[in-house]
Design a protein around this motif. Structure first.
Motif, PDB file in Angstrom:
ATOM      1  N   ALA A  22      33.013  89.335 -24.869  1.00 36.44           N
ATOM      2  CA  ALA A  22      32.301  88.184 -25.430  1.00 36.44           C
ATOM      3  C   ALA A  22      33.231  86.986 -25.578  1.00 36.44           C
ATOM      4  N   ARG A  23      34.453  87.238 -26.018  1.00 40.04           N
ATOM      5  CA  ARG A  23      35.415  86.145 -26.171  1.00 40.04           C
ATOM      6  C   ARG A  23      35.717  85.488 -24.826  1.00 40.04           C
ATOM      7  N   ILE A  24      35.942  86.303 -23.815  1.00 45.93           N
ATOM      8  CA  ILE A  24      36.237  85.766 -22.477  1.00 45.93           C
ATOM      9  C   ILE A  24      35.051  84.953 -21.957  1.00 45.93           C
ATOM     10  N   CYS A  25      33.847  85.496 -22.107  1.00 47.76           N
ATOM     11  CA  CYS A  25      32.649  84.783 -21.632  1.00 47.76           C
ATOM     12  C   CYS A  25      32.472  83.462 -22.365  1.00 47.76           C
ATOM     13  N   PHE A 240      26.672  88.240 -31.748  1.00 47.53           N
ATOM     14  CA  PHE A 240      26.762  88.203 -30.292  1.00 47.53           C
ATOM     15  C   PHE A 240      25.454  87.649 -29.743  1.00 47.53           C
ATOM     16  N   ASN A 241      25.458  87.305 -28.469  1.00 49.01           N
ATOM     17  CA  ASN A 241      24.284  86.711 -27.841  1.00 49.01           C
ATOM     18  C   ASN A 241      23.195  87.751 -27.608  1.00 49.01           C
ATOM     19  N   ILE A 242      21.966  87.353 -27.899  1.00 46.34           N
ATOM     20  CA  ILE A 242      20.789  88.104 -27.493  1.00 46.34           C
ATOM     21  C   ILE A 242      19.812  87.121 -26.846  1.00 46.34           C
ATOM     22  N   PRO A 243      18.848  87.598 -26.054  1.00 45.87           N
ATOM     23  CA  PRO A 243      17.884  86.668 -25.440  1.00 45.87           C
ATOM     24  C   PRO A 243      16.937  86.080 -26.482  1.00 45.87           C
ATOM     25  N   VAL A 244      16.572  84.813 -26.294  1.00 46.32           N
ATOM     26  CA  VAL A 244      15.578  84.216 -27.188  1.00 46.32           C
ATOM     27  C   VAL A 244      14.234  84.937 -27.029  1.00 46.32           C
ATOM     28  N   GLY A 245      13.980  85.478 -25.838  1.00 44.90           N
ATOM     29  CA  GLY A 245      12.741  86.212 -25.591  1.00 44.90           C
ATOM     30  C   GLY A 245      12.899  87.709 -25.768  1.00 44.90           C
ATOM     31  N   TYR A 246      13.732  88.105 -26.726  1.00 48.36           N
ATOM     32  CA  TYR A 246      14.027  89.544 -26.882  1.00 48.36           C
ATOM     33  C   TYR A 246      12.783  90.368 -27.164  1.00 48.36           C
ATOM     34  N   ASP A 247      11.835  89.823 -27.941  1.00 49.02           N
ATOM     35  CA  ASP A 247      10.656  90.615 -28.289  1.00 49.02           C
ATOM     36  C   ASP A 247       9.812  90.918 -27.053  1.00 49.02           C
ATOM     37  N   GLU A 248       9.589  89.916 -26.222  1.00 49.87           N
ATOM     38  CA  GLU A 248       8.806  90.139 -24.997  1.00 49.87           C
ATOM     39  C   GLU A 248       9.551  91.090 -24.058  1.00 49.87           C
ATOM     40  N   PHE A 249      10.862  90.891 -23.924  1.00 50.32           N
ATOM     41  CA  PHE A 249      11.659  91.767 -23.067  1.00 50.32           C
ATOM     42  C   PHE A 249      11.584  93.217 -23.532  1.00 50.32           C
TER      43      PHE A 249
END
Length: 277
Positions: A22-25, A240-249
């Motif tokens: 995550a740090r590198i990204c 950490f990052n998660i998708p904004v559309g996590y519920d639909e995914f």
């Protein structure tokens, strides 16, 4: 062989790898996000699912390739972390990459040893064009190839994660055929399919080389790219990052993902033991 790690030590070891990735990204502006079981863990448990033993990330194909290149070019500085990918580790049999801490060694029950340690799975997210029907046909082809590619990594014909008797009957000829064709055959075909469309030009996206969803929704393993803009979410003691559309995914992939399974379902899908070297 050194000390055997406890289940929680395996989880926390993978978590330490996640923090480095995550740090590198973040430093390079590469998009990543928690996915599959790790995404469920974030939104349901604010951390690793208690009975899960690995961490899953997903990256758009351009960022995924950039991260791989970075690990190849900076291998000495990144030690003891190492990229495991079919392009750089001859015996590595899969089409997703893993970042591994090679201070440890995994012993698999039914998978050939390729000297990997604790790891984080990284799934590439490929463009699959702008037509949902065409995208679904493409993913149907690569799913079959990915299943056969997976079978080439098995030491012997066994149930592994196969649950139904019918699937076990179908699995035997598939296992024999996969072994005859060989791992590199499927690696090359999946790589070719992954280049079918540019990520940047596609409305729909999918992990073509390892479709992992359980197929609850109409879109199966194909998703709208807009779902994968990111936001921060608590995971263990950080964000950490998660998708904004996590519920639909997650709903498309798993159905009712917020209800934990019964006790029988609270088990890992991996079968390995982890040791210090």
């Amino acid at each position: 062989m050194g000390k055997e790690l406890t289940f929680r030590e395996v989880q926390l070891g993978a978590y330490e790898i996640l923090k480095v990735i995550a740090r590198i990204c973040d430093e390079h502006g590469w998009k990543y996000f928690l996915t599959y079981g790790s995404l469920i863990g974030a939104v349901r448990h604010n951390g690793i699912i208690p009975w899960d033993d690995d961490i899953d990330l997903m990256m758009p194909r351009p960022d995924y390739e950039a991260l791989k290149k970075f690990f190849i070019e900076n291998a000495d500085e990144l030690f003891p972390l190492k990229l495991f990918d079919s392009s750089v580790v001859e015996k590595y049999p899969h089409m997703i990459s893993r970042i591994s801490d090679i201070r440890y060694h995994l012993i698999f029950e039914n998978e050939f040893d390729y000297d990997i340690g604790l790891f984080v799975d990284i799934y590439p997210l490929d463009g699959v064009g702008n037509n949902i029907d065409t995208a679904n046909r493409l993913i149907a082809r690569t799913k079959r190839l990915a299943s056969l590619c997976f079978l080439t990594s098995r030491k012997s014909y066994a149930a592994d994660n196969t649950e139904s008797r019918l699937k076990m009957l179908l699995k035997l000829p598939a296992f024999v055929w996969a072994k005859l064709m060989g791992n590199k055959h499927y690696i090359n075909r999946l790589a070719a399919y992954s280049r079918s469309y540019r990520y940047e030009d596609s409305k729909y996206v999918a992990c073509l080389v390892w479709p992992a969803g359980k197929k609850y929704g109409r879109f199966r393993d194909v998703y709208k790219k807009e779902l994968f803009e990111t936001q921060k979410h608590q995971f263990e003691d950080s964000e950490f990052n998660i998708p904004v559309g996590y519920d639909e995914f997650l709903t498309t992939t798993y159905g009712d993902y917020m209800t934990p399974p019964d006790e029988a379902g609270k088990k890992t899908h991996h079968t390995y033991t982890t040791y210090e070297r």
